[in-house]
Design a protein around this motif. Structure first.
Motif, PDB file in Angstrom:
ATOM      1  N   ILE A 247       0.820  -1.214   0.000  1.00  0.00           N
ATOM      2  CA  ILE A 247       0.000   0.000   0.000  1.00  0.00           C
ATOM      3  C   ILE A 247       0.851   1.260   0.000  1.00  0.00           C
ATOM      4  CG2 ILE A 247      -1.999  -1.085   1.099  1.00  0.00           C
ATOM      5  CD1 ILE A 247      -1.193   0.018   3.710  1.00  0.00           C
ATOM      6  N   GLY A 248       2.149   1.094   0.218  1.00  0.00           N
ATOM      7  CA  GLY A 248       3.057   2.237   0.165  1.00  0.00           C
ATOM      8  C   GLY A 248       3.232   2.915   1.503  1.00  0.00           C
ATOM      9  N   VAL A 249       4.483   3.173   1.890  1.00  0.00           N
ATOM     10  CA  VAL A 249       4.766   3.871   3.141  1.00  0.00           C
ATOM     11  C   VAL A 249       4.471   5.353   2.931  1.00  0.00           C
ATOM     12  CG1 VAL A 249       6.456   2.229   3.954  1.00  0.00           C
ATOM     13  CG2 VAL A 249       7.207   4.123   2.488  1.00  0.00           C
ATOM     14  N   PRO A 250       4.254   6.146   3.968  1.00  0.00           N
ATOM     15  CA  PRO A 250       4.242   5.723   5.370  1.00  0.00           C
ATOM     16  C   PRO A 250       2.960   4.973   5.741  1.00  0.00           C
ATOM     17  CG  PRO A 250       3.719   8.059   5.169  1.00  0.00           C
ATOM     18  CD  PRO A 250       4.046   7.576   3.806  1.00  0.00           C
ATOM     19  N   VAL A 251       3.078   4.097   6.746  1.00  0.00           N
ATOM     20  CA  VAL A 251       1.915   3.343   7.209  1.00  0.00           C
ATOM     21  C   VAL A 251       1.780   3.475   8.724  1.00  0.00           C
ATOM     22  CG1 VAL A 251       1.992   1.630   5.358  1.00  0.00           C
ATOM     23  CG2 VAL A 251       3.235   1.212   7.493  1.00  0.00           C
ATOM     24  N   VAL A 252       0.612   2.999   9.212  1.00  0.00           N
ATOM     25  CA  VAL A 252       0.323   2.930  10.646  1.00  0.00           C
ATOM     26  C   VAL A 252       0.233   1.461  11.011  1.00  0.00           C
ATOM     27  CG1 VAL A 252      -1.277   3.634  12.453  1.00  0.00           C
ATOM     28  CG2 VAL A 252      -1.150   4.932  10.334  1.00  0.00           C
ATOM     29  N   LEU A 270      10.435   2.666   7.790  1.00  0.00           N
ATOM     30  CA  LEU A 270      11.517   1.695   7.689  1.00  0.00           C
ATOM     31  C   LEU A 270      11.130   0.336   8.264  1.00  0.00           C
ATOM     32  CD1 LEU A 270      14.296   4.107   8.969  1.00  0.00           C
ATOM     33  CD2 LEU A 270      13.764   3.527   6.580  1.00  0.00           C
ATOM     34  N   ARG A 271      11.818  -0.673   7.785  1.00  0.00           N
ATOM     35  CA  ARG A 271      11.587  -2.036   8.207  1.00  0.00           C
ATOM     36  C   ARG A 271      11.767  -2.185   9.729  1.00  0.00           C
ATOM     37  NH1 ARG A 271      11.368  -7.775   6.651  1.00  0.00           N
ATOM     38  NH2 ARG A 271      10.715  -8.451   8.698  1.00  0.00           N
ATOM     39  N   GLU A 272      12.822  -1.557  10.282  1.00  0.00           N
ATOM     40  CA  GLU A 272      13.075  -1.690  11.730  1.00  0.00           C
ATOM     41  C   GLU A 272      11.929  -1.083  12.530  1.00  0.00           C
ATOM     42  OE1 GLU A 272      15.436  -1.263   9.093  1.00  0.00           O
ATOM     43  OE2 GLU A 272      16.416   0.378  10.180  1.00  0.00           O
ATOM     44  N   ASP A 275       9.077  -3.518  12.636  1.00  0.00           N
ATOM     45  CA  ASP A 275       9.260  -4.632  13.565  1.00  0.00           C
ATOM     46  C   ASP A 275       8.879  -4.214  14.979  1.00  0.00           C
ATOM     47  OD1 ASP A 275      10.036  -6.162  11.501  1.00  0.00           O
ATOM     48  OD2 ASP A 275      12.196  -6.131  11.943  1.00  0.00           O
ATOM     49  N   LYS A 276       9.361  -3.059  15.393  1.00  0.00           N
ATOM     50  CA  LYS A 276       9.052  -2.567  16.735  1.00  0.00           C
ATOM     51  C   LYS A 276       7.557  -2.305  16.887  1.00  0.00           C
ATOM     52  CE  LYS A 276      13.125   0.003  18.141  1.00  0.00           C
ATOM     53  NZ  LYS A 276      13.628   1.376  18.092  1.00  0.00           N
ATOM     54  N   ALA A 277       7.019  -1.652  15.864  1.00  0.00           N
ATOM     55  CA  ALA A 277       5.603  -1.283  15.901  1.00  0.00           C
ATOM     56  C   ALA A 277       4.732  -2.525  15.985  1.00  0.00           C
ATOM     57  CB  ALA A 277       5.249  -0.477  14.659  1.00  0.00           C
ATOM     58  N   PHE A 278       5.109  -3.564  15.220  1.00  0.00           N
ATOM     59  CA  PHE A 278       4.315  -4.794  15.226  1.00  0.00           C
ATOM     60  C   PHE A 278       4.330  -5.413  16.617  1.00  0.00           C
ATOM     61  CE2 PHE A 278       3.858  -9.376  14.895  1.00  0.00           C
ATOM     62  CZ  PHE A 278       2.652  -9.453  14.209  1.00  0.00           C
ATOM     63  N   GLU A 279       5.482  -5.393  17.245  1.00  0.00           N
ATOM     64  CA  GLU A 279       5.586  -5.976  18.581  1.00  0.00           C
ATOM     65  C   GLU A 279       4.701  -5.207  19.561  1.00  0.00           C
ATOM     66  OE1 GLU A 279       9.623  -6.388  19.971  1.00  0.00           O
ATOM     67  OE2 GLU A 279       8.837  -6.974  21.952  1.00  0.00           O
ATOM     68  N   ALA A 280       4.770  -3.883  19.504  1.00  0.00           N
ATOM     69  CA  ALA A 280       3.969  -3.058  20.407  1.00  0.00           C
ATOM     70  C   ALA A 280       2.477  -3.314  20.209  1.00  0.00           C
ATOM     71  CB  ALA A 280       4.279  -1.583  20.171  1.00  0.00           C
TER      72      ALA A 280
END
Lengths: 871, 728
Positions: A247-252, A270-272, A275-280
């Motif tokens: 869908i194209g960055v930026p994303v939520v 960014l990918r990093e 990863d953090k956001a998914f964990e949160a």
């Protein structure tokens, strides 16, 4: 000072229309001489600020501890933020016994404040008398007030509910809280609606569940052409990144079923970060539904409030932030901001202090800053990535800026989901331009949105949301009230109540009725026992079938708790006579009783009526106290009160040439009194009066004359229709009447009725009677004094309910009344009501007359019916 | 027969989501390439029929084309091809999994050995799962390999559970179908929209658009529920909330034994202990309830059976009596074993949605534990032969007794639902005899449930199935309402887009907010929602879901009809303009005029009996479709002397044609209106072909629009441009 009794008056009462505590306190001699204690008020005010003058304007009597308690109790509550003003102290006829009446806004707060007020008053009293040891600490009034304030904030309606209830009240819609929370009934009976905070009862659970499911919501909004951030639920961080790329960055990234911005990360590039956001988000989701990745819209957060199909408010929500000045560090800038007096710790004000916690520090780190960094002039430093007011965010009213197309999308969104009160969250750069032009859209739809940010925004104009909600729920001019008739008086209340209810029911209305036998709705009994109090009235007004209410309103309930309603359409006062229940609650004279009965009249709605007995001077004198109009009734049209009222073109009801007449100016309606079965062909005078009262009430409700006539003609007064209200029976050729009369006035009316009955040669009269223990001695004697003059045989029996009297005491008093009786020649004492009835019947010969005054109404009537049937 | 293994190739699978050339509902269409098996029909493969029937014996009984039981077996023995066999295998697998499939077809294509095989299935995932299973089964039978049917059925059932409607919702949807009310599923679960656009009502199992969220909250609060009910005279058990074991006993003594102890917030009877008569019982029950919720309620135990009364829209629709569950000892088995043997063996018990009763687990179920304890037993006790052991007193509502309920009790239940504010409620009522008034037997309402389960009324252990779905549908759609907004469908290839736009323009003049899905985009009212080709199923669905849409027009190109199906189930007006070939049909192996007839006829097949077909009589293939319309037919042609038009007028029906510069509308012998083609049209309308005008005006006429309104529409078409606010 001794606290004798505390009552919560929850409705309009003897003292005022306000909810109030009525406290009875006994003072000692010393406590009645506060004037003698020098500097009392100063000492009191030193401990408890805000105490008003102890002496009310115009009061010149002695100052007592009761007055001190009154002032302290009011001050404590006012200091805690309760909006109230009414209080008074009243001396009772008992020396040194006082009634203190103080308004409350929350009963629990009032009661706790009373405990504290007692402590504070006592301490100051002791202090002035030098009875307090030096080391004993003064009561911590600040702590008391803090506790009361907190309790008040917990108990009173929250801001959202409060704004709606206030708007309802402004419209004249009655309300009642159904729980200690925010569930409120608006309106009465079949017209009632319910709200809970900013939810209305028409909003479906299905709609609310949809709003909870962000994906489903997006699906529906997309169908309606509302711009939404496209995205997808993901199960792993890898998937999350795939979706972001698609869908194209930026994303939520956020939990699908989350709330209050927990676990939400925005502007992921960014990918990093992903990863953090998914964990949160995973942690915040706690297994309740998947994590969502969607397109990030640049711009500010806006909350648009849609009520019905209108946009009623919009606010821009800014996260807690400071603006750099190249001088102060971020920490210092936050401190400066927090010094703003509008920022508090709680929810009560329009701004909350920004907390400098780990989240804030982490947020700074994302901006490559620390708390000690000094941002350059004009740099915006955000301290949290969400705009909730509770974490220091602010709300700015932008209602007037919203582009009509943006408003239209918000309304579409609310309608698609099915919410009647809906908070639509929009992210867009410029709210004054259409969303479609600038990559903005609706990111969330909220059921039961908080209204605080619109009622009292941090910046800009507050909006009257409550009024908008009320407009959505009730048609213009609808106050959601049903006709309410309150019937009070000493005698004839129940019969009048039944008759009015019957006429209304004959017209086809579902009538809710309360009386001393129970509660009836649509002809079905829903409660039994004495139901003439405010609780039963409230129950009737909460019943969803009820289209009109006729409420017998007895003295006890009014004294104990006040009225069960704020206003009535019609108040009927049948009579006061020489009073009833005299001697209770410092009510000694008929005037006192009349003051109580007057409460109903005082609370007639301005477009309603009081229906008053012109022939009873105390009742007639209530007329000036009625906020609405007055209908007078009396047997005689020539009574001066009637003549004057009629001459002025007002409504009167009377008997003329054996006709019931209804007159207003030149207009008349007539029907034969004999056509009203209740009056036994017009022979029962007291029933004729009840009929006139009922006719007046029905007329006050603007029923047509034909409806009134139809109702009067079909009213049945047998044991089933009106138990123990002059029920006539025939037993072995003798006439038997069962009645519930229990005061001298009623006895006289009964004797008059017996005198009007045809009498055979050599007829003897028998009466079976007991007495209730809570009457004055003199009243009990008076009962038999009246009867002794008209009956030959008197069977006295012991009441099942002695109400505090010793065995045999009541019978003794009744016997005293018979001393020197003109007619009574045979007197017998019996234990047990059934045995007494049987004994009375056994004395009867054909042509005799017998009056049975029943006590345990249902049981006794059943017993009597069986005997009569058996013959 | 050459040596195997043989394999049927599947070059293409398509899920057709709406009405299509095969049938009125969604189907899965698979292309099958039989390869060498083309030469080996069922009767030529040695032992094939016996092997097939040993794996799936039920398939033999299918009627198939002979139309009688075992017709399919006849076809097998006469010889039929493998595609046809696969169709019947899949249908049987679906039926064994609990779905009513019932429809399938297999047709040879223009390419030899390649077949189109379709079967009806309401969900794509379910369809694909069943297809895979069927194909595997057939391969195994052909190649003489063993095959287990049961695991495959389990997969299909799981797919149904996960992707298709639950049984209660499916039942309501079936009732809606009976009333000809359309439905759309809005999610993978049980959220369903009944009706279209502005006339829709949503249901989520037994919750509706009219089920108040506040009322659900009240029903979830037992204390509040009881106090509201009591205040209106509905008998309820007296009780109190307690927070300590001492208080529990105190309250129990105060209200009088026996009592019930239960958690304030519990579901499915968890932690509820009934009929407690001693201090010990009350205390141990308190501990059990406390584990569910810190707020524990102690209340009067109401003697009698638990009844579930279903109230819909103020009326009692069904009553089921709870059945107590007992086991009888055999002197050998433990209680746990007896429960397994005597209770859980009941086929109605299970964990899936389709099971009306749960399996009982005596280890985890505290109610059973409590009951056993009071009988001085544990799950490991071995009751003596013939000893009856009570397992649960209530909680299994299974005995239908709707006809017995006393009118007073029905009144009370309806009132209870109204007091709470629920349009659909399950009232739990305890009494000894439902046929006598509650008051006469000290019965009481013990709970009011929002979103009540319906299965107990649909699958009662005893008694008739109650028409619960019919009641819910009637509640949402009173007699005479079908939730149908006016829909016009335009099929063909010539001028279908301008027809859609012009018809929509005419309809919106009558005051409705009209949605249009056409090649030029997606429009609602004065607004364009989407650019680009929207003559497809998905944009069409968007219109039908949209609550703002009061009428809708759909352009359907033949390719979309062939590969997606229609977005709607039925329409008011169906227009077919022509049967010309369009690109892509060749690749779909639909090359012939009869193929195009088959594709386009769908548009006319779905015309409602109250609606009309508008057909171009100048196209013979289109004219042929007149006989397919359930409703009226309007014909148009350039020449008023067209024999079909003349015949149509002769039979008193409506036609449109051109004559001397006029567009003539004629009804039977009478001329209804004449439109001057050079004077009465706006420039945009004048630019349209005469066929487009005839078709559009025909549709407007079929919709009942007034002549004056049509004229105004023609005079103003194109003067107002829709507001384009399309997402960038």
């Amino acid at each position: 000072m001794e606290l004798k009794q505390t009552r919560a008056l929850r409705g309009p009462n003897l003292w005022s229309r306000y909810t109030a505590l009525e406290i009875e306190v006994a003072c000692t001699n010393d406590e009645c001489e506060i004037d003698k204690l020098s500097g009392f008020v100063d000492k009191l005010r030193a401990i408890c600020p805000g105490v008003a003058d102890l002496r009310a304007p115009g009061y010149h009597g002695p100052l007592t501890m009761a007055h001190v308690l009154e002032a302290t109790l009011l001050a404590l509550q006012a200091n805690a933020g309760c909006p109230l003003s009414f209080s008074l102290t009243n001396a009772t006829p008992v020396p040194q016994l006082y009634q203190v009446i103080v308004e409350y806004s929350e009963e629990d707060v009032g009661r706790l404040a009373l405990t504290y007020a007692m402590q504070v008053s006592q301490y100051v009293f002791d202090l002035c008398r030098g009875e307090v040891a030096d080391h004993s600490p003064a009561p911590d009034v600040a702590a008391m007030v803090a506790e009361l304030r907190e309790m008040d904030e917990d108990n009173r309606l929250g801001p959202s509910t409060g704004s709606i209830v206030n708007a309802a009240v402004a419209r004249g819609i009655p309300f009642r809280r159904l729980t200690s929370g925010s569930l409120v009934q608006l309106g009465w009976g079949c017209k009632q609606r319910r709200i809970q905070a900013a939810e209305v009862d028409s909003t479906s659970a299905v709609a609310e569940t949809i709003a909870q499911d962000k994906n489903l919501t997006k699906h529906l909004l997309h169908a309606a052409g509302v711009p939404i951030p496209h995205g997808a639920p993901v199960k792993t961080a890898e998937q999350a990144w795939e979706v972001a790329q698609r869908i194209g960055v930026p994303v939520v990234c956020k939990p699908q079923n989350g709330s209050q911005g927990k676990g939400v990360t925005v502007n992921i590039i960014l990918r990093e970060q992903m990863d953090k956001a998914f964990e949160a988000a995973t942690i915040a989701a706690r297994g309740k539904g998947p994590v969502l990745v969607e397109k990030f819209f640049p711009g500010s957060d806006y909350r648009l409030l849609v009520v019905g199909n209108k946009l009623v408010a919009a606010a821009r929500r800014d996260p807690p932030q400071v603006i750099g000045d190249s001088k102060y560090s971020v920490r210092e800038l936050v401190n400066i901001l927090n010094a703003d007096p509008r920022r508090s710790e709680g929810h009560a004000t329009s701004l909350t202090k920004i907390s400098f916690d780990d989240i804030a520090v982490a947020c700074l780190a994302e901006q490559q800053m620390t708390p000690e960094s000094v941002p350059e002039v004009g740099r915006r430093v955000v301290l949290r990535n969400n705009a909730n007011l509770s974490t220091g965010g602010s709300a700015t009213d932008v209602t007037d800026d919203v582009h009509p197309e943006v408003a239209a999308r918000a309304i579409d969104a609310a309608a698609m989901v099915g919410l009647h009160v809906c908070g639509v969250d929009i992210v867009v750069e410029n709210i004054m331009r259409p969303l479609e032009e600038q990559n903005g859209g609706v990111v969330e739809v909220n059921a039961a949105p908080g209204l605080r940010m619109h009622l009292t925004p941090s910046y800009g104009k507050g909006r009257n949301i409550g009024e908008a909600v009320i407009q959505q729920m009730f048609r213009q001019g609808d106050d959601a009230r049903i006709p309410v008739v309150a019937v009070t008086g000493v005698n004839g209340k129940t019969t009048t109540t039944r008759l009015i209810a019957h006429v209304l029911a004959t017209k086809g209305l579902c009538v809710g009725m309360t009386n001393t036998d129970g509660v009836y709705v649509g002809g079905r009994q829903t409660d039994s026992g004495d139901c003439s109090g405010p609780k039963s009235a409230r129950n009737v007004l909460a019943h969803p079938h009820v289209e009109a209410a006729v409420l017998e309103t007895a003295r006890g309930g009014m004294l104990r708790e006040g009225l069960g309603f704020d206003k009535c359409s019609v108040a009927v006062v049948t009579n006061v006579g020489e009073g009833d229940h005299l001697g209770l609650n410092h009510m000694h004279t008929a005037e006192d009783v009349s003051r109580i009965k007057q409460i109903a009249v005082q609370n007639v709605s301005p477009n309603g009526y009081a229906v008053l007995n012109a022939a009873d001077p105390l009742v007639a004198s209530m007329a000036p106290h009625c906020p609405g109009k007055v209908i007078f009734f009396a047997q005689s049209p020539t009574h001066p009160v009637m003549v004057t009222h009629r001459a002025r073109g007002h409504r009167v009801v009377y008997v003329e040439n054996a006709d019931i007449v209804l007159a207003e100016g030149a207009q008349h309606h007539r029907m034969k009194l004999a056509d009203v079965p209740l009056t036994l062909g017009g022979t029962l005078g007291f029933q004729a009066e009840n009929t006139l009262a009922a006719v007046g009430a029905c007329w006050a409700l603007d029923l047509s004359w034909l409806d009134i006539v139809a109702g009067l003609k079909s009213f049945n007064n047998d044991i089933k229709g009106a138990p123990a209200r002059f029920n006539q029976m025939s037993y072995r050729g003798a006439a038997v009447v069962a009645d519930y009369g229990h005061n001298p006035h009623a006895m006289r009316a009964l004797v008059a009725a017996f005198d009007a009955m045809p009498a055979a040669e050599g007829m003897r009269r028998t009466v079976v009677i007991s007495g209730a223990g809570d009457r004055r001695d003199e009243d009990l004697r008076q009962l038999t004094r009246v009867l002794g003059a008209a009956f030959d045989n008197v069977i006295l029996y012991e009441d099942a309910c002695q109400r505090g009297r010793a065995d045999g005491e009541v019978i003794g008093l009744l016997r005293e009344g018979l001393e020197g009786a003109q007619r009574a020649s045979f007197i017998e004492e019996i234990r047990g009501e059934f045995i007494a009835i049987d004994r009375g019947l056994s004395l009867l010969k054909p042509g005799d007359q017998c009056l049975v005054l029943v006590d345990q109404v249902q049981e006794a009537l059943q017993h009597l019916s069986q005997r009569v049937e058996a013959g | 027969m050459p040596p195997g293994p043989f394999e049927i190739q599947v070059p293409r699978i398509t899920f057709l989501r709406g009405p299509n050339m095969w049938t009125y509902s969604s189907v899965l269409e698979a292309w099958l390439d039989l390869g060498v098996l083309e030469k080996w029909p069922s009767n030529r493969q040695p032992g094939f029929i016996d092997r097939l029937l040993s794996v799936l014996p039920q398939v033999a009984a299918h009627h198939c084309s002979p139309g009688v039981p075992y017709g399919f077996e006849e076809r097998l023995r006469d010889g039929t091809w493998m595609g046809h066999v696969l169709e019947h295998v899949i249908i049987e697998l679906l039926e064994l999994s609990g779905l009513e499939a019932g429809f399938g077809q297999t047709r040879e294509t223009t390419r030899s050995g390649t077949y189109r095989m379709v079967f009806r299935v309401p969900d794509e995932t379910v369809g694909r799962t069943a297809f895979d299973a069927g194909l595997q089964l057939l391969h195994a039978v052909i190649n003489q390999q063993p095959f287990e049917v049961e695991p495959e059925l389990a997969k299909i059932r799981k797919a149904i559970d996960e992707y298709y409607l639950g049984p209660s919702t499916a039942h309501i949807v079936a009732s809606a179908k009976k009333r000809k009310i359309p439905h759309i599923r809005l999610n993978q679960g049980n959220l369903v929209q009944l009706g279209y656009g502005a006339l829709q009502n949503r249901i989520w199992t037994a919750e509706t658009d009219l089920t108040s969220a506040i009322a659900e909250g009240i029903a979830g609060n037992k204390d509040l529920t009881k106090s509201l009910l009591r205040s209106c005279g509905v008998p309820v058990p007296n009780g109190e909330v307690v927070h300590s074991v001492e208080a529990a006993w105190e309250v129990a003594e105060e209200i009088g034994l026996p009592v019930v102890v239960k958690p304030r917030d519990g579901n499915r009877g968890r932690g509820v202990m009934l009929n407690l008569r001693t201090r010990e019982e009350v205390e141990s029950a308190y501990a059990i309830a406390r584990a569910e919720d810190p707020d524990v309620i102690v209340e009067r135990y109401i003697e009698g059976d638990e009844h579930r009364v279903l109230v819909v829209g103020g009326k009692v629709i069904a009553v089921a009596r709870g059945e107590s569950a007992w086991v009888t000892g055999d002197g050998q088995s433990t209680v746990a074993e007896l429960i397994e043997q005597q209770i859980n063996s009941d086929p109605r018990r299970g964990s899936a949605d389709i099971h009306p009763l749960e399996k009982l687990n005596p280890i985890t179920n505290s109610v059973i534990q409590g009951n056993l304890q009071r009988q001085r037993l544990t799950t490991e006790s071995v009751p003596s032969t013939g000893q009856r052991v009570l397992i649960t007193a209530n909680g299994n509502h299974a005995i239908e007794c709707s006809d017995l309920i006393h009118p007073d009790n029905a009144f009370t239940c309806a009132l209870a639902a109204q007091i709470i504010g629920l349009d659909i409620a399950g009232i739990d009522l305890v009494c000894k005899d439902i046929a006598r008034p509650l008051e006469s037997q000290r019965g009481a309402v013990v709970e009011v449930n929002a979103g009540p389960g319906l299965l107990m009324h649909l699958k009662p252990a005893q008694g008739e199935v109650r028409p619960v779905g019919d009641a819910i549908v009637s509640h949402l759609f009173p007699e005479g309402q079908r939730g149908r907004i006016p829909i016009v469908g335009v099929a063909g290839s010539d001028g279908t887009t301008p027809i859609a736009r012009l018809v929509a323009w005419l309809m919106q003049l009558s005051g409705a907010r009209v949605g249009v899905a056409c090649r030029e985009g997606l429009f609602v009212g004065a607004r364009q929602l989407e650019r680009g080709d929207c003559a497809h199923w998905e944009p069409g669905q968007r219109l039908l879901i949209n609550r703002n849409v009061e009428a809708a027009v759909f352009e359907n190109d033949p390719m979309s009809l062939l590969t997606e199906g229609l977005a709607y189930d039925r329409c008011w007006v169906g227009i077919v303009t022509d049967s010309k070939p369009v690109p892509g049909l060749d690749e779909q192996l639909m090359t012939e005029p009869e193929h195009r007839y088959k594709i386009l006829r769908t548009q006319i097949d779905v015309v409602l009996e109250t609606g009309a077909a508008v057909l171009n009589a100048d196209d013979d293939t289109v004219l042929e479709m007149a006989k397919l319309s359930d409703g009226d037919v309007l014909l148009y042609a350039r020449d008023g002397k067209h024999p079909a038009l003349l015949a149509h007028r002769e039979s008193g029906r409506r036609v449109l044609f051109l004559e001397d510069g006029f567009l003539v509308r004629a009804h039977g012998n009478a001329v209804a209106d004449k439109i001057n083609l050079s004077r009465d049209l706006s420039p945009a309308a004048a630019a349209l072909s005469h066929e487009v005008l005839m078709a559009s005006i025909g549709a407007a006429w079929a919709l009942g629009l007034e002549a004056q309104l049509i004229r105004t529409g023609l005079d103003t078409f194109g003067t107002v441009q829709p507001q384009t606010l399309v997402i960038a």
